[in-house]
Scaffold this active site. Structure first.
Site, PDB file in Angstrom:
ATOM      1  N   LYS A   1     -69.448 105.057  17.901  1.00 17.84           N
ATOM      2  CA  LYS A   1     -69.969 103.870  18.029  1.00 17.84           C
ATOM      3  C   LYS A   1     -70.161 102.887  17.692  1.00 17.84           C
ATOM      4  O   LYS A   1     -69.839 102.953  16.326  1.00 17.84           O
ATOM      5  CB  LYS A   1     -71.619 104.265  17.370  1.00 17.84           C
ATOM      6  CG  LYS A   1     -72.509 103.606  17.459  1.00 17.84           C
ATOM      7  CD  LYS A   1     -73.422 103.257  18.992  1.00 17.84           C
ATOM      8  CE  LYS A   1     -74.609 102.626  18.495  1.00 17.84           C
ATOM      9  NZ  LYS A   1     -75.042 101.724  19.355  1.00 17.84           N
TER      10      LYS A   1
ATOM     11  N   LYS B   1     -82.153 105.108  17.615  1.00 16.92           N
ATOM     12  CA  LYS B   1     -83.522 105.165  17.089  1.00 16.92           C
ATOM     13  C   LYS B   1     -83.760 105.746  18.270  1.00 16.92           C
ATOM     14  O   LYS B   1     -85.550 106.294  17.951  1.00 16.92           O
ATOM     15  CB  LYS B   1     -84.037 103.613  17.267  1.00 16.92           C
ATOM     16  CG  LYS B   1     -84.161 102.906  18.830  1.00 16.92           C
ATOM     17  CD  LYS B   1     -85.321 103.001  18.754  1.00 16.92           C
ATOM     18  CE  LYS B   1     -85.489 101.885  19.660  1.00 16.92           C
ATOM     19  NZ  LYS B   1     -84.510 101.139  20.849  1.00 16.92           N
TER      20      LYS B   1
ATOM     21  N   GLY C   1     -84.194  96.634  20.154  1.00 13.47           N
ATOM     22  CA  GLY C   1     -84.033  95.546  20.435  1.00 13.47           C
ATOM     23  C   GLY C   1     -84.216  94.045  19.981  1.00 13.47           C
ATOM     24  O   GLY C   1     -84.362  93.319  19.335  1.00 13.47           O
ATOM     25  N   ASN C   2     -84.750  94.021  21.300  1.00 13.47           N
ATOM     26  CA  ASN C   2     -85.297  92.453  22.105  1.00 13.47           C
ATOM     27  C   ASN C   2     -86.473  92.184  21.414  1.00 13.47           C
ATOM     28  O   ASN C   2     -86.530  91.320  21.332  1.00 13.47           O
ATOM     29  CB  ASN C   2     -85.406  92.561  23.571  1.00 13.47           C
ATOM     30  CG  ASN C   2     -86.335  93.720  24.376  1.00 13.47           C
ATOM     31  OD1 ASN C   2     -86.079  94.803  23.391  1.00 13.47           O
ATOM     32  ND2 ASN C   2     -86.449  93.328  24.898  1.00 13.47           N
TER      33      ASN C   2
ATOM     34  N   LYS D   1     -82.464 107.481  25.975  1.00 12.35           N
ATOM     35  CA  LYS D   1     -84.182 107.057  26.057  1.00 12.35           C
ATOM     36  C   LYS D   1     -84.413 108.704  26.873  1.00 12.35           C
ATOM     37  O   LYS D   1     -85.194 109.283  26.248  1.00 12.35           O
ATOM     38  CB  LYS D   1     -84.469 105.552  26.619  1.00 12.35           C
ATOM     39  CG  LYS D   1     -84.574 104.196  25.578  1.00 12.35           C
ATOM     40  CD  LYS D   1     -84.310 103.339  26.385  1.00 12.35           C
ATOM     41  CE  LYS D   1     -84.396 101.678  25.467  1.00 12.35           C
ATOM     42  NZ  LYS D   1     -84.358 102.279  24.365  1.00 12.35           N
TER      43      LYS D   1
HETATM   44  P1  ADP Z   1     -82.991  99.257  23.219  1.00 13.54           P
HETATM   45  O1  ADP Z   1     -82.662  98.136  22.580  1.00 13.54           O
HETATM   46  O2  ADP Z   1     -84.280  98.799  23.840  1.00 13.54           O
HETATM   47  O3  ADP Z   1     -82.685 100.823  22.263  1.00 13.54           O
HETATM   48  P2  ADP Z   1     -80.715  98.984  24.856  1.00 13.54           P
HETATM   49  O4  ADP Z   1     -79.821  98.321  25.737  1.00 13.54           O
HETATM   50  O5  ADP Z   1     -80.340 100.653  23.437  1.00 13.54           O
HETATM   51  O6  ADP Z   1     -82.154  98.584  24.548  1.00 13.54           O
HETATM   52  O7  ADP Z   1     -81.265 100.209  26.042  1.00 13.54           O
HETATM   53  C1  ADP Z   1     -81.895  99.163  27.088  1.00 13.54           C
HETATM   54  C2  ADP Z   1     -80.660  98.945  28.541  1.00 13.54           C
HETATM   55  O8  ADP Z   1     -80.515  99.860  28.474  1.00 13.54           O
HETATM   56  C3  ADP Z   1     -81.305  98.076  29.534  1.00 13.54           C
HETATM   57  O9  ADP Z   1     -81.391  96.317  28.984  1.00 13.54           O
HETATM   58  C4  ADP Z   1     -79.946  98.458  30.522  1.00 13.54           C
HETATM   59  O10 ADP Z   1     -79.079  97.060  30.357  1.00 13.54           O
HETATM   60  C5  ADP Z   1     -79.209  99.013  29.502  1.00 13.54           C
HETATM   61  N1  ADP Z   1     -79.350 100.583  31.111  1.00 13.54           N
HETATM   62  C6  ADP Z   1     -78.313 101.571  31.576  1.00 13.54           C
HETATM   63  N2  ADP Z   1     -78.003 102.090  32.415  1.00 13.54           N
HETATM   64  C7  ADP Z   1     -79.811 101.638  32.911  1.00 13.54           C
HETATM   65  C8  ADP Z   1     -80.660 102.365  33.881  1.00 13.54           C
HETATM   66  N3  ADP Z   1     -79.467 103.350  34.507  1.00 13.54           N
HETATM   67  N4  ADP Z   1     -81.123 101.836  34.477  1.00 13.54           N
HETATM   68  C9  ADP Z   1     -81.721 100.966  33.265  1.00 13.54           C
HETATM   69  N5  ADP Z   1     -81.093  99.775  32.375  1.00 13.54           N
HETATM   70  C10 ADP Z   1     -80.377 100.616  32.185  1.00 13.54           C
HETATM   71 MG    MG Z   2     -80.828 101.384  22.180  1.00 15.60          MG
END
Ligand code: ADP
Ligand code: MG
Length: 315
Positions: free
Chosen positions: A130, A215, A12-13, A277
């Protein structure tokens, strides 16, 4: 070109940074700053597929739906996802085309509106989790619940929100077309926002459903379907961590599939963000992929060289 395929999932960023509201000019500027990793992979000879999120954009569209309620026909969630695939695809497509010209790389960038099949019996449908779209007052939320059958949850003090199911992606409908484009040397943007969720009826027809797909999970299914060698997930953090945000937090540089499975089961990765992820990485490797990478937006090049991020391999 080395014929190897890489799927790069933009978080998203890549489009809206923290604290921004997502003005169009901001999004274009952010996309332009998010292209270095893609350019690096192209220069390494990879055939590139780009996927991306759409959370804030779909949220904004649903705000528009609410603001225009009664004056224009309601746009269902599935169509909102399709709209954002088109709009975000366009932003990436144009920005990348301009950048390629500057780099002297003569390639076409194509956005594929991507339908993703989910199982209508997926247990996610009976337990929507969600949250999407705007916050509502209690009485409005209850009315939508009655009139539209929405599932509503109270979001800590901020109001009431609609929740939808986030079922598992099973298959990318346009997979063969994406392969053909890649073989022709085109750069493909696909499965934006996790793809447009569809179910398959008994007679084989596809039908849209008002749910959302993660995604990263969709990216792993796509990566399997097009025999990708690598899946790179670019996000807001440099590495996946154990004991995230606790005093004993530990960033992971190298990770094997079996360790990833164990840490996942131990609950180190938060649902809806890092968990999908890591799950996507495990899926991708289990299905025959070579390397999965989780790193920050500006970390792709170093991570591809094994010097940054969380790199997940079989052993
Ligand atoms: P994106 O839009 O890239 O999918 P998300 O917000 O869905 O981003 O996922 C990334 C986020 O997951 C990171 O910014 C972090 O805050 C969070 N996060 C949750 N658990 C963890 C973890 N164990 N280690 C690192 N980040 C984590
Ligand atoms: Mg995400």
């Amino acid at each position: 070109m080395n014929n190897k395929v890489i799927v790069i999932a933009l978080g998203g960023n890549a489009l809206i940074r923290e604290g921004q509201r997502g003005a169009n000019a901001e999004q274009f500027e952010n996309v332009q700053r998010s292209l270095d990793g893609i350019i690096y992979c192209l220069k390494q000879g990879y055939r590139v597929v780009i996927t991306h999120g759409n959370g804030p954009q779909v949220g904004n569209m649903l705000l528009m739906v609410e603001a225009s309620r009664g004056s224009v026909p309601e746009i269902p969630l599935g169509v909102c996802v399709a709209d954002t695939e088109g709009a975000i695809g366009y932003m990436i497509q144009q920005s990348l085309t301009n950048r390629l010209r500057r780099e002297g790389i003569d390639r076409c960038v194509v956005t594929v509106l991507t339908q993703v099949i989910v199982d209508k019996n997926d247990k996610a449908f009976t337990n929507p989790t969600k949250p999407i779209g705007p916050f509502f007052r209690k009485d409005d939320a209850e009315r939508f619940q009655r009139e539209k059958g929405w599932q509503i949850v109270e979001d800590s003090h901020r109001g009431y929100r609609r929740v939808v199911a986030s079922p598992n992606p099973l298959k990318i409908v346009e997979e063969r077309a994406i392969k053909t484009l890649l073989e022709a040397g085109d750069i493909v943007i696909a499965a934006g926002g996790g793809g447009i969720p569809v179910v398959q009826r008994e007679n084989g027809d596809l039908e849209g459903v008002d749910v959302v797909i993660d995604k990263d999970l969709a990216s792993s299914v796509l990566a399997r379907g097009i025999n990708a060698e690598r899946l790179v997930m670019l996000t807001g953090v440099e590495q996946a961590c154990l004991n995230y945000r606790k005093p004993n937090e530990r960033a992971l540089s190298k990770l094997t599939v079996s360790d990833a499975v164990r840490y996942l089961e131990e609950g180190h990765f938060l649902p809806g963000s890092m968990e999908p992820k890591v799950r996507a990485a495990i899926n991708f490797l289990t299905w025959g992929g070579d390397v999965a990478i989780i790193t920050s937006l500006d970390g792709a090049e170093e991570a591809m060289e094994g010097r940054r991020g969380t790199i997940i391999r079989h052993v």
